[in-house]
Design a protein around this motif. Structure first.
Motif, PDB file in Angstrom:
ATOM      1  N   GLN A 190      -1.000  -3.641   9.093  1.00  0.00           N
ATOM      2  CA  GLN A 190      -1.214  -3.160  10.530  1.00  0.00           C
ATOM      3  C   GLN A 190       0.023  -2.349  10.758  1.00  0.00           C
ATOM      4  O   GLN A 190      -0.072  -1.282  11.627  1.00  0.00           O
ATOM      5  N   VAL A 191       1.264  -2.623  10.242  1.00  0.00           N
ATOM      6  CA  VAL A 191       2.383  -1.822  10.351  1.00  0.00           C
ATOM      7  C   VAL A 191       2.724  -1.704   8.874  1.00  0.00           C
ATOM      8  O   VAL A 191       2.297  -2.411   7.938  1.00  0.00           O
ATOM      9  N   LEU A 192       3.610  -0.380   8.368  1.00  0.00           N
ATOM     10  CA  LEU A 192       3.763  -0.119   6.940  1.00  0.00           C
ATOM     11  C   LEU A 192       5.173  -0.525   6.452  1.00  0.00           C
ATOM     12  O   LEU A 192       5.421  -0.590   5.239  1.00  0.00           O
ATOM     13  N   MET A 193       6.275  -0.639   7.560  1.00  0.00           N
ATOM     14  CA  MET A 193       7.622  -0.898   6.864  1.00  0.00           C
ATOM     15  C   MET A 193       8.370  -1.705   7.780  1.00  0.00           C
ATOM     16  O   MET A 193       7.964  -1.487   8.974  1.00  0.00           O
ATOM     17  N   MET A 194       9.669  -2.192   7.431  1.00  0.00           N
ATOM     18  CA  MET A 194      10.365  -2.889   8.528  1.00  0.00           C
ATOM     19  C   MET A 194      11.840  -3.072   7.875  1.00  0.00           C
ATOM     20  O   MET A 194      12.023  -3.170   6.680  1.00  0.00           O
ATOM     21  N   SER A 241       0.972  -1.139   0.086  1.00  0.00           N
ATOM     22  CA  SER A 241      -0.152   0.021   0.083  1.00  0.00           C
ATOM     23  C   SER A 241       0.805   1.201  -0.082  1.00  0.00           C
ATOM     24  O   SER A 241       0.314   2.240  -0.379  1.00  0.00           O
ATOM     25  N   ILE A 242       2.275   0.980   0.276  1.00  0.00           N
ATOM     26  CA  ILE A 242       2.984   2.342   0.451  1.00  0.00           C
ATOM     27  C   ILE A 242       3.387   2.532  -1.317  1.00  0.00           C
ATOM     28  O   ILE A 242       3.933   1.486  -1.768  1.00  0.00           O
ATOM     29  N   LYS A 273       3.947  -9.988  -1.484  1.00  0.00           N
ATOM     30  CA  LYS A 273       3.252  -9.426  -0.153  1.00  0.00           C
ATOM     31  C   LYS A 273       4.056  -8.571   0.251  1.00  0.00           C
ATOM     32  O   LYS A 273       3.314  -7.784   1.122  1.00  0.00           O
ATOM     33  N   LEU A 274       5.214  -8.332   0.092  1.00  0.00           N
ATOM     34  CA  LEU A 274       5.931  -7.118   0.398  1.00  0.00           C
ATOM     35  C   LEU A 274       7.042  -6.762  -0.506  1.00  0.00           C
ATOM     36  O   LEU A 274       7.262  -7.691  -1.392  1.00  0.00           O
ATOM     37  N   TYR A 278       3.540   9.325  10.123  1.00  0.00           N
ATOM     38  CA  TYR A 278       2.467   8.511   9.549  1.00  0.00           C
ATOM     39  C   TYR A 278       3.030   6.941   9.201  1.00  0.00           C
ATOM     40  O   TYR A 278       2.422   6.008   9.534  1.00  0.00           O
ATOM     41  N   LEU A 279       4.429   7.055   8.979  1.00  0.00           N
ATOM     42  CA  LEU A 279       4.964   5.790   8.658  1.00  0.00           C
ATOM     43  C   LEU A 279       5.397   4.913   9.745  1.00  0.00           C
ATOM     44  O   LEU A 279       6.233   5.533  10.569  1.00  0.00           O
TER      45      LEU A 279
END
Length: 333
Positions: A208-212, A143-144, A227-228, A162-163
């Motif tokens: 539920q979270v946006l990055m890692m 979604s990012i 998926k990522l 936001y991120l």
């Protein structure tokens, strides 16, 4: 006569002590010769699914075969790996309880949780060998809109706070990677700690979270399944598992370099004979082509070492992360 009697008694006592010491040495030697004569417990200080767990299970399977004894993996997650590590530090030093150590994470926690953790990584453990080095990769939820690291920086700057970024714990290398990104890029992003990579990846894939900034073993299956989205790796050079993914430096952020080191550790005061036997078997295992391939498929490069070399690496990790944490003013969330 009395002096002579005393001399005789003392002499007999000395002989008895020497005999007892000799018998004890024989018994200890016999026990070590029989080791292992029961299953060995390998504690993974994180929940199932993360890099430590994946690597630990490769080690357990092959070490069990080499020792002709079952090596049972026990996941004891929580407190950023401290609960499992503490349990092993306090275990009997008999070779039957080992730690699949996330050496980088434990080294970070030694500074980040100074005064709170009840074990010392250098004093309370006897290193057996380093096992593997795992690169990390920047991944975002689809979604990012960012397709590369520069676009991620622009997105983060356009929406301060936001991120959200996940980590497998407050003191995890994943967090350090994101904190370095935050500092070097000058962005405002929100840390969401989890009790292990498995739960963190579940929520990242779910949005539920946006990055890692995650280890390759835990992330690559989701990258391959689309998926990522992978944006950059945190190594000096590109890696064979993700050859099309640029390094952070290539993507415009030099200085964002993090790898996660893993090692096999025993409680301090474990007999040297046991440490040496474990090291001998582990060096054979980690040099086997099929084991190297198994680890490489999980994103880990085998780095077998002698115990003293492992101890040197641990000391270096502690010093490195102490400097990073203090200079960046990083605190435990």
């Amino acid at each position: 006569m009395k002096l002579k009697s005393i001399a005789i008694v003392v002499g007999r006592g000395a002989c008895m002590l020497a005999a007892a010491a000799g018998l004890n040495a024989v018994l200890v030697g016999a026990a070590l010769a029989a080791w292992p004569d029961k299953p060995i417990k390998l504690v993974v200080p994180y929940p199932p699914g993360g890099a430590t767990d994946v690597i630990g299970r490769v080690v357990a399977k092959n070490l069990g075969t080499a020792l002709n004894q079952q090596v049972v993996v026990e996941n004891r997650g929580g407190a950023g790996g401290n609960i499992g590590a503490d349990a092993v530090a306090k275990a009997a030093p008999d070779g039957y309880t080992l730690l699949m150590g996330a050496v980088t994470s434990h080294s970070i926690m030694q500074t980040l949780e100074k005064g709170k953790i009840s074990y010392n990584l250098e004093k309370d453990f006897a290193p057996v060998t380093m096992v593997g080095s795992v690169p990390l990769v920047f991944v975002v939820h689809p979604s990012i809109p960012a397709k590369n690291l520069k676009e991620l920086v622009a997105f983060a700057k356009a929406k301060p706070g936001y991120l959200t970024y996940a980590s497998s714990g407050a003191g995890a290398p994943q967090r350090m990677g994101a904190e370095l990104f935050k500092r070097v890029a000058g962005v405002d992003i929100l840390h969401v700690p989890y009790k292990g990579s498995g739960p963190a990846m579940t929520d990242l894939v779910g949005g539920q979270v946006l990055m890692m900034v995650e280890t390759v073993p835990a992330a690559q299956q989701f990258i391959k399944a689309d998926k990522l989205r992978a944006l950059a790796v945190t190594t000096p050079q590109r890696i064979s598992m993700l050859p099309d993914v640029p390094t952070a430096a290539e993507a415009g952020l030099p200085g964002v370099e993090v790898s996660s080191q893993f090692g096999l550790l025993a409680p301090a005061r474990t007999p040297k004979a046991v440490i040496d036997r474990l090291n001998t078997e582990m060096l054979k295992i980690l040099n086997m082509p099929d084991v190297k391939e198994q680890l490489l498929q999980q994103g880990a490069y085998a780095i077998p070492t002698k115990p003293e070399q492992a101890a040197e690496r641990i000391s270096k990790e502690i010093a490195t992360w102490e400097k990073v944490i203090n200079e960046a003013g990083i605190t435990a969330d």
